[in-house]
Write a protein that holds these residues in place. Structure first.
Motif, PDB file in Angstrom:
ATOM      1  N   HIS A  43      -2.558  -4.377  -0.580  1.00  0.00           N
ATOM      2  CA  HIS A  43      -2.451  -2.975  -0.993  1.00  0.00           C
ATOM      3  C   HIS A  43      -1.154  -2.753  -1.770  1.00  0.00           C
ATOM      4  O   HIS A  43      -1.148  -2.139  -2.846  1.00  0.00           O
ATOM      5  CB  HIS A  43      -2.499  -2.089   0.256  1.00  0.00           C
ATOM      6  CG  HIS A  43      -2.107  -0.665   0.023  1.00  0.00           C
ATOM      7  ND1 HIS A  43      -2.931   0.247  -0.600  1.00  0.00           N
ATOM      8  CD2 HIS A  43      -0.964   0.014   0.338  1.00  0.00           C
ATOM      9  CE1 HIS A  43      -2.313   1.416  -0.669  1.00  0.00           C
ATOM     10  NE2 HIS A  43      -1.127   1.306  -0.109  1.00  0.00           N
ATOM     11  N   TYR A 103       4.985   6.127  -6.324  1.00  0.00           N
ATOM     12  CA  TYR A 103       5.048   5.301  -5.113  1.00  0.00           C
ATOM     13  C   TYR A 103       6.499   4.911  -4.835  1.00  0.00           C
ATOM     14  O   TYR A 103       7.125   4.208  -5.620  1.00  0.00           O
ATOM     15  CB  TYR A 103       4.178   4.057  -5.273  1.00  0.00           C
ATOM     16  CG  TYR A 103       2.698   4.354  -5.191  1.00  0.00           C
ATOM     17  CD1 TYR A 103       2.062   4.447  -3.956  1.00  0.00           C
ATOM     18  CD2 TYR A 103       1.939   4.544  -6.350  1.00  0.00           C
ATOM     19  CE1 TYR A 103       0.715   4.723  -3.874  1.00  0.00           C
ATOM     20  CE2 TYR A 103       0.575   4.817  -6.268  1.00  0.00           C
ATOM     21  CZ  TYR A 103      -0.031   4.911  -5.026  1.00  0.00           C
ATOM     22  OH  TYR A 103      -1.373   5.193  -4.937  1.00  0.00           O
ATOM     23  N   TRP A 153       7.597  -0.671  -7.115  1.00  0.00           N
ATOM     24  CA  TRP A 153       7.662   0.588  -6.396  1.00  0.00           C
ATOM     25  C   TRP A 153       9.072   1.163  -6.598  1.00  0.00           C
ATOM     26  O   TRP A 153      10.041   0.432  -6.790  1.00  0.00           O
ATOM     27  CB  TRP A 153       7.426   0.379  -4.907  1.00  0.00           C
ATOM     28  CG  TRP A 153       6.016   0.104  -4.499  1.00  0.00           C
ATOM     29  CD1 TRP A 153       5.187  -0.851  -5.004  1.00  0.00           C
ATOM     30  CD2 TRP A 153       5.281   0.773  -3.465  1.00  0.00           C
ATOM     31  NE1 TRP A 153       3.981  -0.829  -4.361  1.00  0.00           N
ATOM     32  CE2 TRP A 153       4.009   0.167  -3.403  1.00  0.00           C
ATOM     33  CE3 TRP A 153       5.583   1.814  -2.587  1.00  0.00           C
ATOM     34  CZ2 TRP A 153       3.036   0.567  -2.494  1.00  0.00           C
ATOM     35  CZ3 TRP A 153       4.618   2.222  -1.681  1.00  0.00           C
ATOM     36  CH2 TRP A 153       3.355   1.611  -1.649  1.00  0.00           C
ATOM     37  N   PHE A 194       3.111   5.529 -13.958  1.00  0.00           N
ATOM     38  CA  PHE A 194       1.773   5.424 -13.354  1.00  0.00           C
ATOM     39  C   PHE A 194       0.782   6.406 -13.969  1.00  0.00           C
ATOM     40  O   PHE A 194      -0.361   6.045 -14.283  1.00  0.00           O
ATOM     41  CB  PHE A 194       1.877   5.657 -11.842  1.00  0.00           C
ATOM     42  CG  PHE A 194       0.617   5.346 -11.082  1.00  0.00           C
ATOM     43  CD1 PHE A 194       0.467   4.119 -10.439  1.00  0.00           C
ATOM     44  CD2 PHE A 194      -0.425   6.252 -11.011  1.00  0.00           C
ATOM     45  CE1 PHE A 194      -0.696   3.834  -9.738  1.00  0.00           C
ATOM     46  CE2 PHE A 194      -1.597   5.970 -10.317  1.00  0.00           C
ATOM     47  CZ  PHE A 194      -1.729   4.752  -9.681  1.00  0.00           C
ATOM     48  N   GLU A 250       0.715  -4.956  -3.385  1.00  0.00           N
ATOM     49  CA  GLU A 250       0.713  -5.664  -4.665  1.00  0.00           C
ATOM     50  C   GLU A 250      -0.226  -5.009  -5.671  1.00  0.00           C
ATOM     51  O   GLU A 250       0.075  -4.954  -6.872  1.00  0.00           O
ATOM     52  CB  GLU A 250       0.319  -7.119  -4.457  1.00  0.00           C
ATOM     53  CG  GLU A 250       0.183  -7.943  -5.736  1.00  0.00           C
ATOM     54  CD  GLU A 250       1.457  -7.968  -6.569  1.00  0.00           C
ATOM     55  OE1 GLU A 250       1.366  -8.170  -7.794  1.00  0.00           O
ATOM     56  OE2 GLU A 250       2.558  -7.775  -5.999  1.00  0.00           O
ATOM     57  N   ARG A 251      -1.358  -4.490  -5.206  1.00  0.00           N
ATOM     58  CA  ARG A 251      -2.297  -3.820  -6.100  1.00  0.00           C
ATOM     59  C   ARG A 251      -1.635  -2.605  -6.759  1.00  0.00           C
ATOM     60  O   ARG A 251      -1.798  -2.358  -7.960  1.00  0.00           O
ATOM     61  CB  ARG A 251      -3.537  -3.396  -5.305  1.00  0.00           C
ATOM     62  CG  ARG A 251      -4.636  -2.756  -6.145  1.00  0.00           C
ATOM     63  CD  ARG A 251      -5.937  -2.653  -5.367  1.00  0.00           C
ATOM     64  NE  ARG A 251      -5.785  -1.889  -4.136  1.00  0.00           N
ATOM     65  CZ  ARG A 251      -5.806  -2.427  -2.912  1.00  0.00           C
ATOM     66  NH1 ARG A 251      -5.969  -3.733  -2.755  1.00  0.00           N
ATOM     67  NH2 ARG A 251      -5.678  -1.670  -1.843  1.00  0.00           N
ATOM     68  N   ILE A 252      -0.884  -1.849  -5.967  1.00  0.00           N
ATOM     69  CA  ILE A 252      -0.180  -0.688  -6.512  1.00  0.00           C
ATOM     70  C   ILE A 252       0.936  -1.118  -7.449  1.00  0.00           C
ATOM     71  O   ILE A 252       1.110  -0.568  -8.540  1.00  0.00           O
ATOM     72  CB  ILE A 252       0.369   0.177  -5.366  1.00  0.00           C
ATOM     73  CG1 ILE A 252      -0.790   0.842  -4.623  1.00  0.00           C
ATOM     74  CG2 ILE A 252       1.355   1.215  -5.883  1.00  0.00           C
ATOM     75  CD1 ILE A 252      -0.390   1.538  -3.356  1.00  0.00           C
ATOM     76  N   ARG A 253       1.705  -2.125  -7.035  1.00  0.00           N
ATOM     77  CA  ARG A 253       2.803  -2.602  -7.870  1.00  0.00           C
ATOM     78  C   ARG A 253       2.308  -3.022  -9.244  1.00  0.00           C
ATOM     79  O   ARG A 253       2.918  -2.714 -10.279  1.00  0.00           O
ATOM     80  CB  ARG A 253       3.525  -3.773  -7.197  1.00  0.00           C
ATOM     81  CG  ARG A 253       4.798  -4.213  -7.939  1.00  0.00           C
ATOM     82  CD  ARG A 253       5.108  -5.666  -7.693  1.00  0.00           C
ATOM     83  NE  ARG A 253       4.066  -6.540  -8.209  1.00  0.00           N
ATOM     84  CZ  ARG A 253       3.874  -6.818  -9.495  1.00  0.00           C
ATOM     85  NH1 ARG A 253       4.647  -6.287 -10.427  1.00  0.00           N
ATOM     86  NH2 ARG A 253       2.879  -7.616  -9.869  1.00  0.00           N
ATOM     87  N   ALA A 254       1.171  -3.715  -9.276  1.00  0.00           N
ATOM     88  CA  ALA A 254       0.619  -4.205 -10.533  1.00  0.00           C
ATOM     89  C   ALA A 254       0.121  -3.063 -11.424  1.00  0.00           C
ATOM     90  O   ALA A 254       0.024  -3.222 -12.645  1.00  0.00           O
ATOM     91  CB  ALA A 254      -0.523  -5.178 -10.252  1.00  0.00           C
ATOM     92  N   ARG A 255      -0.186  -1.912 -10.818  1.00  0.00           N
ATOM     93  CA  ARG A 255      -0.693  -0.760 -11.574  1.00  0.00           C
ATOM     94  C   ARG A 255       0.438   0.069 -12.183  1.00  0.00           C
ATOM     95  O   ARG A 255       0.212   0.876 -13.089  1.00  0.00           O
ATOM     96  CB  ARG A 255      -1.553   0.089 -10.622  1.00  0.00           C
ATOM     97  CG  ARG A 255      -1.985   1.451 -11.119  1.00  0.00           C
ATOM     98  CD  ARG A 255      -2.970   1.373 -12.278  1.00  0.00           C
ATOM     99  NE  ARG A 255      -3.436   2.696 -12.650  1.00  0.00           N
ATOM    100  CZ  ARG A 255      -2.727   3.570 -13.367  1.00  0.00           C
ATOM    101  NH1 ARG A 255      -1.517   3.245 -13.806  1.00  0.00           N
ATOM    102  NH2 ARG A 255      -3.225   4.753 -13.669  1.00  0.00           N
ATOM    103  N   ILE A 256       1.673  -0.137 -11.714  1.00  0.00           N
ATOM    104  CA  ILE A 256       2.817   0.641 -12.191  1.00  0.00           C
ATOM    105  C   ILE A 256       3.397  -0.036 -13.439  1.00  0.00           C
ATOM    106  O   ILE A 256       3.797  -1.200 -13.379  1.00  0.00           O
ATOM    107  CB  ILE A 256       3.900   0.745 -11.102  1.00  0.00           C
ATOM    108  CG1 ILE A 256       3.334   1.440  -9.853  1.00  0.00           C
ATOM    109  CG2 ILE A 256       5.119   1.504 -11.616  1.00  0.00           C
ATOM    110  CD1 ILE A 256       4.246   1.376  -8.644  1.00  0.00           C
ATOM    111  N   PRO A 257       3.448   0.643 -14.585  1.00  0.00           N
ATOM    112  CA  PRO A 257       3.935   0.010 -15.812  1.00  0.00           C
ATOM    113  C   PRO A 257       5.317  -0.624 -15.678  1.00  0.00           C
ATOM    114  O   PRO A 257       5.574  -1.678 -16.283  1.00  0.00           O
ATOM    115  CB  PRO A 257       3.946   1.162 -16.822  1.00  0.00           C
ATOM    116  CG  PRO A 257       2.828   2.040 -16.374  1.00  0.00           C
ATOM    117  CD  PRO A 257       2.893   1.986 -14.873  1.00  0.00           C
TER     118      PRO A 257
END
Length: 260
Positions: free
Chosen positions: A212, A197, A225, A257, A214-221
Motif C-alpha cells: 500500500h 500523503y 510521501w 498527486f 509503495e503503491r502510493i509513493r509510486a503515484r506521487i510525482p
C-alpha cells in the motif's frame, strides 16, 4: 488613466514573510504530527504560540520541544465548554490554525463513528473559528486576522475506506470558502492547506502495509510521501503578511498527486 489606490495598512518590518513582534498564534491539534511541525515553524518565526492536544497524553507524546514563546494546552474540540475555556484564557489572537483531526479506517460506515469524525474534523473547526472570531477581527485592520484550516487532498480525491474523513475534509474546504466571504469585511482572511500523503501517526496503521505504501509513493510525482515539515511552510505563508490579499484559497501540498 487608472489610479491604483495605495494599501495603507501597516506591514511587518523587513521581509513580507516576517511577522510583527507579539504575533499570537493558536494551533489547534498542535501536538499532533502536522500540527507540531506548524507550531514549531511559527515559534521559529518569532511568534507566540499556543499548541493544543486532546488530553495530557497527547501533549506528552508531542514532538514539540519546550520554548520560551510556546505553551501547550489541552483542548477537546467537540466540547463547547472546553473551547470557551481555552479561548477565554488567550490574551488576544492574530492567527488561528485548525489542525485537529481523526480518522477510523474501515470503521467510518458506522453512524456513531461517522458522526464522531465529523464532529472533530468539521464541526470542531467551525467551533474554533466562531469562538476566535472576535479576537481575530480586532486585528483585521493590521492584516493580522487570519485563519488557516487544514483540509486534505481527500477533499478532492476520495478513498473508499474513510467516507467520514473525506466528507469532513470536503466540508472544511467549503467552510473555508464560506467564512472567507462572510468575514472579509471584518478583515479576517480564511484559507486552507490540503496536504497529500504525509507520514504521521494518523496513518501509521495503513503504512504498515508495504505494498500500500509503495503503491502510493509510486503515484506521487515527487516520488515520496511528505513529512510534516513539508506542510508547515504553506500554513506559515498563508498567515504571513505576504499573503495579505489571499482569502478563500485552498493550497494543495501533495507532491503533485492531484495534478494528473
Amino acid at each position: 488613466m487608472d489610479v491604483i489606490a495605495e494599501d495603507s495598512r501597516p506591514r511587518a518590518a523587513g521581509s513580507p514573510f516576517a511577522f510583527a513582534p507579539g504575533h499570537r498564534v493558536l494551533v489547534v491539534g498542535g501536538a499532533g504530527g502536522i500540527g507540531s511541525a506548524i507550531a514549531q515553524a511559527f515559534v521559529d518565526a518569532g511568534c507566540e504560540v499556543v499548541a493544543t492536544g486532546v488530553d495530557e497524553a497527547a501533549l506528552a507524546a508531542s514532538a514539540l520541544k519546550p520554548a520560551a514563546h510556546l505553551r501547550l494546552a489541552t483542548l477537546d474540540v467537540t466540547r463547547d465548554d472546553d473551547v470557551a475555556r481555552l479561548v477565554g484564557e488567550l490574551d488576544g489572537l492574530h492567527t488561528l490554525v485548525n489542525c485537529a483531526g481523526i480518522l477510523a479506517r474501515f470503521k467510518e460506515f458506522e453512524v456513531a463513528t461517522f458522526q464522531r469524525v465529523l464532529d472533530v474534523n468539521l464541526t470542531g473547526t467551525f467551533r474554533l473559528c466562531t469562538a476566535c472570531k472576535p479576537m481575530l477581527a480586532a486585528h483585521g485592520d493590521a492584516g493580522g486576522g487570519s485563519i488557516v484550516n487544514i483540509a486534505s487532498m481527500n477533499a478532492f480525491a476520495a478513498l473508499p475506506w474513510i467516507p467520514a474523513y473525506c466528507a469532513s475534509k470536503g466540508g472544511v474546504v467549503m467552510l473555508t470558502k464560506s467564512l472567507a466571504l462572510a468575514w472579509a469585511a471584518e478583515g479576517i482572511r480564511v484559507n486552507a492547506v490540503a496536504p497529500g500523503y504525509v507520514e504521521t501517526p494518523i496513518n501509521a496503521e495503513g503504512r504498515q502495509d508495504a505494498a500500500h505504501y509503495e503503491r502510493i509513493r509510486a503515484r506521487i510525482p515527487q516520488g515520496r510521501w511528505a513529512q510534516p515539515t513539508d506542510i508547515a511552510g504553506s500554513a506559515l505563508f498563508l498567515a504571513s503578511p505576504a499573503a495579505h490579499y489571499m482569502t478563500g484559497t485552498v493550497l494543495a501540498v501533495d507532491g503533485g498527486f492531484l495534478a494528473g
